[in-house]
Scaffold this active site. Structure first.
Site, PDB file in Angstrom:
ATOM      1  N   CYS A  66       0.813  -1.220   0.000  1.00 45.41           N
ATOM      2  CA  CYS A  66       0.000   0.000   0.000  1.00 45.41           C
ATOM      3  C   CYS A  66       0.846   1.270   0.000  1.00 45.41           C
ATOM      4  CB  CYS A  66      -0.914   0.016   1.221  1.00 45.41           C
ATOM      5  SG  CYS A  66      -1.713  -1.542   1.599  1.00 45.41           S
ATOM      6  N   CYS A 139      -2.408   3.260   3.028  1.00 52.96           N
ATOM      7  CA  CYS A 139      -3.148   2.121   3.574  1.00 52.96           C
ATOM      8  C   CYS A 139      -4.296   2.591   4.468  1.00 52.96           C
ATOM      9  CB  CYS A 139      -2.208   1.203   4.345  1.00 52.96           C
ATOM     10  SG  CYS A 139      -1.456   1.985   5.777  1.00 52.96           S
ATOM     11  N   ASP A 140      -5.026   1.616   4.987  1.00 50.88           N
ATOM     12  CA  ASP A 140      -6.295   1.879   5.662  1.00 50.88           C
ATOM     13  C   ASP A 140      -6.228   2.947   6.742  1.00 50.88           C
ATOM     14  OD1 ASP A 140      -6.813  -0.300   4.116  1.00 50.88           O
ATOM     15  OD2 ASP A 140      -7.715  -1.510   5.685  1.00 50.88           O
ATOM     16  N   LYS A 141      -5.219   2.890   7.622  1.00 47.87           N
ATOM     17  CA  LYS A 141      -5.187   3.796   8.765  1.00 47.87           C
ATOM     18  C   LYS A 141      -4.366   5.051   8.492  1.00 47.87           C
ATOM     19  CE  LYS A 141      -7.643   0.733  10.496  1.00 47.87           C
ATOM     20  NZ  LYS A 141      -7.512  -0.131   9.314  1.00 47.87           N
ATOM     21  N   GLU A 461      -9.640  -6.489  13.026  1.00 42.68           N
ATOM     22  CA  GLU A 461     -10.569  -6.880  11.965  1.00 42.68           C
ATOM     23  C   GLU A 461     -10.691  -8.404  11.939  1.00 42.68           C
ATOM     24  OE1 GLU A 461      -9.897  -3.205   8.823  1.00 42.68           O
ATOM     25  OE2 GLU A 461      -9.079  -5.182   8.366  1.00 42.68           O
ATOM     26  N   SER A 487     -12.803  -5.968   7.977  1.00 41.97           N
ATOM     27  CA  SER A 487     -12.133  -5.434   6.798  1.00 41.97           C
ATOM     28  C   SER A 487     -13.175  -4.961   5.803  1.00 41.97           C
ATOM     29  CB  SER A 487     -11.263  -6.522   6.168  1.00 41.97           C
ATOM     30  OG  SER A 487     -10.894  -6.171   4.859  1.00 41.97           O
TER      31      SER A 487
END
Length: 571
Positions: A66, A139-141, A461, A487
């Site tokens: 990512c 990425c996600d965070k 998750e 997720s």
């Protein structure tokens, strides 16, 4: 929200915004000679220090695809900043891969890392008095973490998303990491071989970029472009697209333009803008993590936003985007179809867009919606008269198991109701062992508790479990509830973010094996068929289970973190 007005106000009497409104105090005057000496010793000359200084807050790291490519993007961002007449200074922060740590104790660090990312960017940018900030996320965070920091700083800012990975190809089909997680369950059930799994593993992640479906990274990238803090039309340009270096260069020039205009996040991230972002998540079938992250951003900005606002907006918003995990297409396909501006256009056509909300360009999101171009024949974003579903992709449930609320994703499956006996597990690992051993029966409601923000700690998750259930062929036969989270790649009737969590006295901690649990998304209810008196009696007898020890950082997080219904922030 941390006030910054005393730091960032223009010089009194100035005719325009002072582009060195913060860095003057660091670089000008005889008393600052020691600071200038340090900076000149590493290559910043007198001319560079006379210009406004722009932070390039990078989340580059080599532990995941990512963010793997962000160092090269940062170099182009800095080129753009210099070309626009400012001086860039790059800083770095941390990142945790959800996908790589999934199913391990390391996943506890994922959500907690969001706060550390925000804290570290805020601290460095405050200490070094940067005039503006461009944050590069992947990425996600890192995506919400960077925007949370920009809210706190409230200096002219832009967030640039590193872009999605391209899809892999497996036996003539496009695949993402979602198919690999589900294949683990299929292999455990004997539906595929070890060789099949290895072949898929080799194909699914073909290079740098964030997960390719409308999982959390692309959900939040879309949300923040709709919100206005990211450059319009650029979020869905894939990580390895040949145009991405130009995107980065243009973003570098843009942040200097934002600085010259003195446009701050507080003027962009408003209640209307947040409602636009929620509508985008709902119409795209986006990740339930969007609830956590937008609540957190709202709290950083001091904007009133509640968990039930997501249900109100989703219930009036049609599901229009045919994106994985529930649909057919990936983020690069959305980019080819018309990108986020096309989603804006649909929301405007539906009367669901607050058109006057401001973007970093200084123009309104309504203006950018009007500029959208739609590829002829595209099937990724449906027309308004042919939605996938008439309402959005998520709902908020309450009930005697979720007094403060919980979140269920409605995209990607047709079930809205399930009632069955509880199969209770005190951790993700316990549930995964049962799933792997084929011990979950059709009709069961899998209960995974003590995985909330404080109880985990870290609110892991449950993708490994949910994907394994789908892979075993139980995706339409069972349901799952948890005080943890999911997720964006999760599909099926799965309820997460149950609040209060078990570790803080939530009723989910009092369920026993065999209790009848009912999930009713139409009625927005999550209930267990036992009386209030019995719940109270169980609470008196309850002994919390022991948990594996967490490190110091996670122990601090567990003591500070708020409920998931409030965004799991650490204020």
């Amino acid at each position: 929200m941390t006030a910054r007005n005393e730091d960032t106000a223009p010089i009194p009497g100035a005719s325009a915004f002072d582009v060195k409104h913060r860095s003057r105090a660091l670089t000008e005057g005889p008393a600052r000679a020691p600071a200038r000496a340090y900076l000149k010793g590493i290559g910043y000359d007198e001319e560079a220090l006379a210009k406004p200084i722009v932070a390039v807050a990078n989340t580059w790291i080599e532990t995941m695809p990512c963010n793997f490519h962000l160092r090269a993007l940062a170099a182009r961002v800095k080129d753009g900043i210099r070309a626009a007449g400012a001086t860039p200074m790059e800083l770095n922060t941390i990142a945790i891969s959800d996908g790589i740590t999934m199913g391990t104790p390391g996943m506890r660090a994922s959500l907690a890392s969001r706060e550390l990312i925000a804290d570290s960017i805020e601290m460095v940018c405050d200490a070094h008095m940067f005039d503006a900030v461009i944050a590069i996320s992947g990425c996600d965070k890192t995506i919400p973490g960077t925007v949370m920091a920009l809210c706190r700083l409230d200096v002219p800012s832009v967030m640039l998303y590193g872009g999605s990975i391209l899809p892999g190809h497996y036996r003539g089909e496009q695949v993402t990491i979602q198919e690999v997680f589900e294949a683990v369950g299929a292999r455990a059930a004997g539906r595929i071989t070890d060789a099949d799994l290895r072949e898929l593993e080799e194909a699914a992640s073909p290079g740098p970029g964030a997960c390719g479906g409308q999982f959390t990274a692309n959900t939040m990238a879309m949300a923040f472009e709709v919100l206005g803090i990211s450059p319009p039309g650029l979020s869905m340009v894939p990580a390895q697209d040949g145009r991405k270096p130009q995107v980065a260069y243009d973003a570098g020039r843009l942040v200097v333009d934002v600085l010259r205009r003195g446009l701050r996040p507080s003027e962009i991230i408003t209640r209307d803008a947040l409602e636009n972002a929620i509508a985008a998540i709902a119409c795209s079938g986006g990740s339930t993590n969007g609830v956590l992250h937008l609540l957190a951003v709202a709290r950083e900005r001091g904007v009133e936003l509640e968990i039930d606002d997501f249900d109100r907006i989703s219930s009036r918003t049609p599901l229009l985007c045919d994106l994985k995990p529930g649909g057919r297409y990936t983020a690069p396909d959305l980019h080819q179809a018309g990108g986020v501006p096309l989603v804006l256009k649909r929301l405007k056509q539906a009367g669901l867009l607050h058109e006057q909300a401001m973007a970093v360009t200084g123009r309104t999101v309504g203006d950018h919606a009007d500029e959208a171009t739609e590829t002829a024949g595209q099937e990724v974003v449906r027309p308004l008269d042919d939605p996938i579903k008439p309402t959005g992709g998520l709902a908020i449930l309450h009930g005697n198991l979720a007094p403060e609320g919980s979140v269920v994703k409605l995209a990607g499956h047709e079930r809205v109701r399930h009632s069955g006996p509880a199969r209770v597990f005190e951790s993700e690992e316990d549930s995964m062992r049962a799933v792997g051993a084929g011990q979950i029966a059709p009709g069961d409601v899998v209960v995974i508790r003590n995985e909330g923000p404080a109880g985990g700690p870290g609110m892991r998750e449950m993708l490994a479990v949910t994907a394994a259930l789908v892979g075993e062929g139980l995706g339409e036969e069972v349901a799952l509830i948890t005080d943890g989270r999911f997720s964006g790649a999760t599909r099926g009737l799965m309820v997460g973010h149950i609040a209060p969590e078990a570790a803080r006295g939530g009723p989910i901690g009092l369920i026993s094996d065999g209790d009848q649990i009912t999930i009713d998304a139409e009625q927005r209810r999550l209930d267990v068929a036992i009386s209030d008196r019995e719940l109270e009696a169980r609470a008196h007898r309850h002994v919390p289970p022991s948990r594996a020890d967490a490190g110091i950082a996670l122990r601090k997080y567990a003591r500070l973190v708020s409920s998931a219904s409030e965004g799991a922030v650490t204020h």
